[in-house]
Design an enzyme around this catalytic site. Structure first.
Site, mmCIF file in Angstrom:
data_model
loop_
_atom_site.group_PDB
_atom_site.id
_atom_site.type_symbol
_atom_site.label_atom_id
_atom_site.label_comp_id
_atom_site.label_asym_id
_atom_site.label_seq_id
_atom_site.Cartn_x
_atom_site.Cartn_y
_atom_site.Cartn_z
ATOM 1 N N LYS A 186 0.827 -1.204 0.000
ATOM 2 C CA LYS A 186 0.000 0.000 0.000
ATOM 3 C C LYS A 186 0.871 1.269 0.000
ATOM 4 O O LYS A 186 2.080 1.204 0.182
ATOM 5 C CB LYS A 186 -0.941 -0.016 1.201
ATOM 6 C CG LYS A 186 -1.942 -1.195 1.171
ATOM 7 C CD LYS A 186 -2.801 -1.252 -0.093
ATOM 8 C CE LYS A 186 -4.111 -1.981 0.064
ATOM 9 N NZ LYS A 186 -4.041 -3.449 -0.025
HETATM 10 C C1 PLP Z 1 -5.365 -4.198 0.797
HETATM 11 C C2 PLP Z 1 -6.830 -4.092 0.834
HETATM 12 C C3 PLP Z 1 -7.596 -4.491 1.940
HETATM 13 C C4 PLP Z 1 -7.067 -5.259 3.109
HETATM 14 O O1 PLP Z 1 -5.902 -4.924 3.594
HETATM 15 P P1 PLP Z 1 -4.884 -5.940 4.343
HETATM 16 O O2 PLP Z 1 -4.110 -4.973 5.140
HETATM 17 O O3 PLP Z 1 -4.076 -6.605 3.275
HETATM 18 O O4 PLP Z 1 -5.668 -6.877 5.167
HETATM 19 C C5 PLP Z 1 -8.963 -4.239 1.928
HETATM 20 N N1 PLP Z 1 -9.553 -3.674 0.879
HETATM 21 C C6 PLP Z 1 -8.879 -3.319 -0.224
HETATM 22 C C7 PLP Z 1 -9.605 -2.666 -1.345
HETATM 23 C C8 PLP Z 1 -7.493 -3.540 -0.297
HETATM 24 O O5 PLP Z 1 -6.836 -3.203 -1.390
#
Ligand code: PLP
Length: 405
Positions: A186
């Protein structure tokens, strides 16, 4: 979306602060921790940088969504309307609180279609959950209007859109609550982590307790805390929070580089009149983490993907239509209700229904869409090379196709 690309001294320093004291837990140990509270510091920074009243860190973006739903009182039998294009985490969180995911079509914003939301409302609908995919947003004014009319909760899954804004406000701070993920890929990362953001104090207090076994966190002695409700352990650790603290201080740098590299590459794609781009709702500013672009037909798109693969330039270009993680077409485990434990009848019925539900409006969009992820560390030379190669592939496919007609 890669904050990890600029990992460096700053992250090492923050982690070292924690290693020096050895207090890896975010709560308690007030004496030995010598004033080091990385999770608390990061929560304060999040409220300041993104402009929300309260922030509760969690162990992941998925647990942030689960926490938000629990704290908003979403549970057994409640229907949550969400888009068919998202990451699997969005429906995982809905199912985990006993609620029913109601998947509906997207539009050319690549997020929830307000018309599809309206059409899906039933007496059991409790929440509308837009997912701001790939750095840009849903039409939040339209969704807010729908939620106000029908007394529904608006929960933003902004996990992928850190740094994007809508009418001057950060995504994730506009609905009743919103979440970010700080997983490894992210825009800012903690390795693993997430956050629930809200302006509602009561919702925040519930989120705080829910992520720590229901602790009320009112006394100085953790062992004497009361448990007003049942919670779980979705805590972030001090080591993870330390990394996030260094990263959030670099967010402006990340976003500036992302925008510069995005626009430079986009200029190449704009040379091709057959290409169109994702629609950004009026008043929205995307985070520039991706360029999402459309070709005129599915056939052309598949041919471009195949040619990019053959020429070894597919990496970083995502054809979500056939992707296992992000689009309904590949979620057989969801359609087959492939859970390890029993689920409710309502959930079973809703999941079984997905097998025969057509998402033709979404298919028509996703089958023509490619998202190109933007690196923070590309050189001008690399962008030029990438842009020229992409343009050459697309032109070649377009010419072959036209010659064939
Ligand atoms: C990455 C992501 C999540 C969840 O995040 P994690 O930290 O990997 O559990 C939820 N929704 C979206 C749209 C994502 O891209």
């Amino acid at each position: 979306m890669p904050g990890f690309e600029l990992f460096g001294e700053e992250e090492r320093k923050e982690v070292n602060d924690v290693l020096e004291t050895g207090i890896l837990m975010r709560y308690g140990f007030d004496g030995p921790r010598k004033g080091i509270w990385k999770a608390k510091e990061l929560e304060t920074a999040i409220t300041q940088v993104f402009g929300c009243g309260y922030a509760q860190l969690t162990s992941s973006g998925t647990s942030a969504l689960t926490t938000a739903m629990a704290a908003l009182g979403i549970g057994a039998g409640d229907e949550v309307i969400m888009p068919a294009f998202t990451f699997v985490a969005s429906f995982e969180a809905v199912l985990s609180v006993g609620a029913v995911p109601v998947l509906v079509d997207i539009d050319e914003t690549l997020t929830l279609s307000p018309d599809a939301v309206r059409a899906a409302i039933t007496p059991k609908t409790k929440c509308v959950m837009p997912v701001h995919m790939c750095g840009s947003m849903a039409d939040l004014d339209a969704l807010k209007q729908i939620c106000a009319e029908h007394h529904l909760i608006l929960l933003e899954d902004a996990c992928q859109s850190i740094g994007a804004t809508y009418k001057g406000k950060s995504l994730g701070t506009i609905g009743d609550a919103g979440t970010f993920s700080f997983d490894f890929v992210k825009t800012i990362t903690c390795a693993e982590g997430g956050v629930v953001m809200t302006n509602d104090k009561d919702m925040y207090i519930k989120s705080d307790g829910y992520t720590d076994h229901g602790h009320d966190h009112l006394g100085a002695d953790r062992g004497a805390d009361l448990h007003p409700f049942i919670g779980y352990n979705y805590r972030i650790s001090e080591l993870h929070a330390a990394v996030g603290l260094a990263q959030i201080r670099k967010l402006d740098t990340f976003l500036t580089l992302q925008k510069k590299n995005n626009l430079a590459l986009r200029a190449y794609l704009e040379q091709i009149p057959e290409i169109s781009f994702r629609v950004i709702p009026e008043g929205g500013v995307d985070s520039y983490s991706f360029i999402s672009w459309f070709l005129p037909t599915e056939e052309l798109t598949r041919a471009v993907v195949a040619e990019m693969k053959m020429q070894g330039i597919l990496a970083g270009n995502f054809y979500w239509f056939v992707n296992n993680w992000h689009y309904i077409s590949k979620w057989d485990h969801l359609k087959q209700a492939g859970t390890l434990h029993a689920i409710s009848e309502e959930q079973k019925i809703a999941l079984a229904k997905l097998k025969s539900t057509q998402f033709s409006a979404s298919d028509a969009i996703m089958s023509r869409c490619i998202s190109t992820s933007i690196s923070l560390v590309w050189t001008d030379e690399q962008i030029r090379e990438k842009g020229e190669k992409m343009v050459a592939v697309i032109k070649k496919v377009l010419q072959t196709q036209m010659a064939g007609v």
